[in-house]
Design a protein around this motif. Sequence first.
Motif, PDB file in Angstrom:
ATOM      1  N   TYR A 124      60.247 -46.186  45.153  1.00  0.00           N
ATOM      2  CA  TYR A 124      60.595 -46.730  43.850  1.00  0.00           C
ATOM      3  C   TYR A 124      61.424 -45.710  43.087  1.00  0.00           C
ATOM      4  O   TYR A 124      61.114 -44.509  43.087  1.00  0.00           O
ATOM      5  CB  TYR A 124      59.336 -47.079  43.051  1.00  0.00           C
ATOM      6  N   GLU A 125      62.469 -46.193  42.469  1.00  0.00           N
ATOM      7  CA  GLU A 125      63.281 -45.319  41.637  1.00  0.00           C
ATOM      8  C   GLU A 125      63.121 -45.783  40.207  1.00  0.00           C
ATOM      9  O   GLU A 125      63.323 -46.959  39.892  1.00  0.00           O
ATOM     10  CB  GLU A 125      64.744 -45.402  42.075  1.00  0.00           C
ATOM     11  N   LYS A 126      62.760 -44.850  39.326  1.00  0.00           N
ATOM     12  CA  LYS A 126      62.309 -45.236  38.002  1.00  0.00           C
ATOM     13  C   LYS A 126      63.488 -45.478  37.062  1.00  0.00           C
ATOM     14  O   LYS A 126      63.672 -44.797  36.069  1.00  0.00           O
ATOM     15  CB  LYS A 126      61.399 -44.127  37.452  1.00  0.00           C
ATOM     16  N   ARG A 127      64.301 -46.446  37.414  1.00  0.00           N
ATOM     17  CA  ARG A 127      65.388 -46.873  36.537  1.00  0.00           C
ATOM     18  C   ARG A 127      65.766 -48.272  37.017  1.00  0.00           C
ATOM     19  O   ARG A 127      65.481 -48.658  38.143  1.00  0.00           O
ATOM     20  CB  ARG A 127      66.601 -45.937  36.632  1.00  0.00           C
ATOM     21  N   LEU A 128      66.412 -49.030  36.107  1.00  0.00           N
ATOM     22  CA  LEU A 128      66.897 -50.355  36.492  1.00  0.00           C
ATOM     23  C   LEU A 128      68.268 -50.210  37.127  1.00  0.00           C
ATOM     24  O   LEU A 128      69.034 -49.309  36.762  1.00  0.00           O
ATOM     25  CB  LEU A 128      66.997 -51.263  35.263  1.00  0.00           C
ATOM     26  N   LEU A 133      74.249 -41.641  36.091  1.00  0.00           N
ATOM     27  CA  LEU A 133      73.462 -41.860  37.307  1.00  0.00           C
ATOM     28  C   LEU A 133      73.535 -43.324  37.748  1.00  0.00           C
ATOM     29  O   LEU A 133      73.690 -43.624  38.931  1.00  0.00           O
ATOM     30  CB  LEU A 133      72.008 -41.454  37.056  1.00  0.00           C
ATOM     31  N   SER A 193      75.073 -44.371  41.280  1.00  0.00           N
ATOM     32  CA  SER A 193      74.147 -45.056  42.190  1.00  0.00           C
ATOM     33  C   SER A 193      74.683 -46.418  42.576  1.00  0.00           C
ATOM     34  O   SER A 193      74.543 -46.847  43.721  1.00  0.00           O
ATOM     35  CB  SER A 193      72.776 -45.210  41.530  1.00  0.00           C
ATOM     36  N   ARG A 228      75.536 -38.554  42.874  1.00  0.00           N
ATOM     37  CA  ARG A 228      74.246 -39.179  42.532  1.00  0.00           C
ATOM     38  C   ARG A 228      73.113 -38.192  42.736  1.00  0.00           C
ATOM     39  O   ARG A 228      72.204 -38.082  41.900  1.00  0.00           O
ATOM     40  CB  ARG A 228      74.044 -40.433  43.391  1.00  0.00           C
ATOM     41  N   LEU A 247      70.603 -37.015  39.874  1.00  0.00           N
ATOM     42  CA  LEU A 247      69.147 -37.176  39.969  1.00  0.00           C
ATOM     43  C   LEU A 247      68.447 -35.846  39.729  1.00  0.00           C
ATOM     44  O   LEU A 247      67.415 -35.773  39.040  1.00  0.00           O
ATOM     45  CB  LEU A 247      68.767 -37.700  41.358  1.00  0.00           C
ATOM     46  N   LEU A 249      62.889 -39.187  38.547  1.00  0.00           N
ATOM     47  CA  LEU A 249      63.024 -40.640  38.701  1.00  0.00           C
ATOM     48  C   LEU A 249      62.635 -41.098  40.097  1.00  0.00           C
ATOM     49  O   LEU A 249      62.483 -42.291  40.341  1.00  0.00           O
ATOM     50  CB  LEU A 249      64.470 -41.072  38.411  1.00  0.00           C
ATOM     51  N   THR A 250      62.523 -40.162  41.015  1.00  0.00           N
ATOM     52  CA  THR A 250      62.120 -40.509  42.375  1.00  0.00           C
ATOM     53  C   THR A 250      61.118 -39.473  42.858  1.00  0.00           C
ATOM     54  O   THR A 250      60.987 -38.393  42.290  1.00  0.00           O
ATOM     55  CB  THR A 250      63.307 -40.476  43.353  1.00  0.00           C
ATOM     56  N   ILE A 251      60.448 -39.842  43.935  1.00  0.00           N
ATOM     57  CA  ILE A 251      59.450 -38.932  44.479  1.00  0.00           C
ATOM     58  C   ILE A 251      60.123 -37.660  44.990  1.00  0.00           C
ATOM     59  O   ILE A 251      59.556 -36.561  44.921  1.00  0.00           O
ATOM     60  CB  ILE A 251      58.644 -39.645  45.585  1.00  0.00           C
ATOM     61  N   ASP A 252      61.375 -37.800  45.472  1.00  0.00           N
ATOM     62  CA  ASP A 252      62.067 -36.631  46.011  1.00  0.00           C
ATOM     63  C   ASP A 252      62.504 -35.667  44.923  1.00  0.00           C
ATOM     64  O   ASP A 252      62.781 -34.513  45.197  1.00  0.00           O
ATOM     65  CB  ASP A 252      63.293 -37.076  46.825  1.00  0.00           C
ATOM     66  N   GLU A 296      54.883 -35.897  34.747  1.00  0.00           N
ATOM     67  CA  GLU A 296      56.044 -36.509  34.112  1.00  0.00           C
ATOM     68  C   GLU A 296      56.355 -37.881  34.682  1.00  0.00           C
ATOM     69  O   GLU A 296      56.843 -38.758  33.978  1.00  0.00           O
ATOM     70  CB  GLU A 296      57.276 -35.603  34.268  1.00  0.00           C
ATOM     71  N   TRP A 297      56.100 -38.052  35.948  1.00  0.00           N
ATOM     72  CA  TRP A 297      56.376 -39.344  36.590  1.00  0.00           C
ATOM     73  C   TRP A 297      55.752 -40.483  35.801  1.00  0.00           C
ATOM     74  O   TRP A 297      56.320 -41.544  35.612  1.00  0.00           O
ATOM     75  CB  TRP A 297      55.820 -39.305  38.009  1.00  0.00           C
ATOM     76  N   MET A 298      54.508 -40.225  35.315  1.00  0.00           N
ATOM     77  CA  MET A 298      53.794 -41.277  34.606  1.00  0.00           C
ATOM     78  C   MET A 298      54.170 -41.282  33.125  1.00  0.00           C
ATOM     79  O   MET A 298      54.289 -42.339  32.511  1.00  0.00           O
ATOM     80  CB  MET A 298      52.292 -41.040  34.771  1.00  0.00           C
ATOM     81  N   GLN A 320      56.891 -40.210  31.362  1.00  0.00           N
ATOM     82  CA  GLN A 320      58.201 -40.622  30.861  1.00  0.00           C
ATOM     83  C   GLN A 320      58.279 -42.150  30.812  1.00  0.00           C
ATOM     84  O   GLN A 320      57.614 -42.831  31.598  1.00  0.00           O
ATOM     85  CB  GLN A 320      59.310 -40.056  31.758  1.00  0.00           C
ATOM     86  N   TRP A 376      58.968 -46.086  31.147  1.00  0.00           N
ATOM     87  CA  TRP A 376      59.231 -46.906  32.309  1.00  0.00           C
ATOM     88  C   TRP A 376      60.435 -47.795  32.023  1.00  0.00           C
ATOM     89  O   TRP A 376      60.725 -48.126  30.875  1.00  0.00           O
ATOM     90  CB  TRP A 376      57.975 -47.699  32.673  1.00  0.00           C
ATOM     91  N   PRO A 377      61.177 -48.179  33.108  1.00  0.00           N
ATOM     92  CA  PRO A 377      62.516 -48.733  32.892  1.00  0.00           C
ATOM     93  C   PRO A 377      62.566 -50.013  32.069  1.00  0.00           C
ATOM     94  O   PRO A 377      63.542 -50.272  31.394  1.00  0.00           O
ATOM     95  CB  PRO A 377      63.036 -49.015  34.306  1.00  0.00           C
TER      96      PRO A 377
END
Lengths: 207, 204
Positions: A4-8, B126, B130, B160, B164, B174-177, B188-190, B192, B194-195
């Motif tokens: 999942y990428e946290k952006r639309l 981004l 993307s 990109r 990121l 914004l990603t796990i990586d 921060e993942w939680m 920040q 949500w889109p």
Amino acid sequence: MWNYEKRLEYPVNITTPNAKLAQIIMSQYGGPDGEIGASMRYLSQRYTAPNRTVSAVLTDVGTEELAHLEIVSTIVHQLTRGLSAEELEKAGFAPYYVDHTVGIWPQSAGGYPFSSSELQSTGDPTADLFEDLAAEQKARLTYDNILRLVKDPAVADPIRFLRAREIVHFQRFGEALRSVQEELDAKNFYAFNPSFDAPVSCPPATV
Amino acid sequence: MNRGNSMNMPQGCGRPCGRMAAEERMMAQPMNHRTGCTGREAVTEMPCQARETASQRTCQMREAASQRACQMREAVSQKSCQKKEAGPMPCPEKETRTPMPCPERETCPRECNIPTRSREQLLKFLDEESFAVYEALLFLDTHPDDADAHAFFREHHSRRIAALDAYARLYGPLTIDAMDDSASCSWEWMQQPWPWEGMEGGAC
């Protein structure tokens, strides 16, 4: 697998709620030609792809449709948040509201719950790809129908993006279909099902 | 080994002709077009001189083609002022070259060319990069031999990745990586937004 990428994929910033519009737009979430159906259709059809072009196109378009269903549900969410029960009722939203409040639930604008009946995965790549071409056209026309009713530019903007993507996907599916037909007998495309009657000719992975 | 004079080789790539290099390895002795064959008649059936002429023509053709490809790639990479980091080099001829000079690199190594004025602008950048990557991905699925599309993909893909990374360091992953929470005390993942919250923020 999917990360999942946290952006639309395309931003959605709606400031004026409109439950009447939400009722209509939710068809592109859980309706017959909506994004859930599109993604499930393509991602399901992948497994019987007769060549890697088709595997790639179905995977990558199916994944993008997941991103699209997120955009549509965001639109519906932003069109209904902050409204009171009276405002929702006045907008004709009461039948949905009573079962779902302002939660997001996959159904068509007319109230039919999403179902696999909205899609097919036949195991025959010719049939599957023609269905995919039709599905993209159906989605495109549904977005056209929505756009005729939308006055708010903050809503029209992401809808127009989604509509344009359907046209691009249609193009890619046409190319994928051609890649299948090129490997069939030009005198009789329907002599056999290349995904069932013949061994799959995917080359082995190179080391 | 200095082959430049004898072959009139283009200076751009500066690497010995691939075919000559391959034959070198095969024969285990250097090929020298000026002085002619060096004992290769014994191992080849074609008359040596005809073979030399043919291979010289092929070599020159290959050099011209690879120089064109090299120049094309240089033009693409010149637009993007970033360090070419990990990952295979797209242009085999470039393996022996020094990286493109990038004046801004000293001051903005990874954020080079990336707007850092505001979160919205960085996110917009981004989003754009993307989208270019994903569109190129779909196109390459059905046009895998299109060199322009490959170049386009590589350019926007590297932007990109840099975006990121910059966004993660400034505003959260914004990603796990992109997660590197060793320096932070909160998840921060939680935390920040949500889109789907948009500008107004959500119920939180």
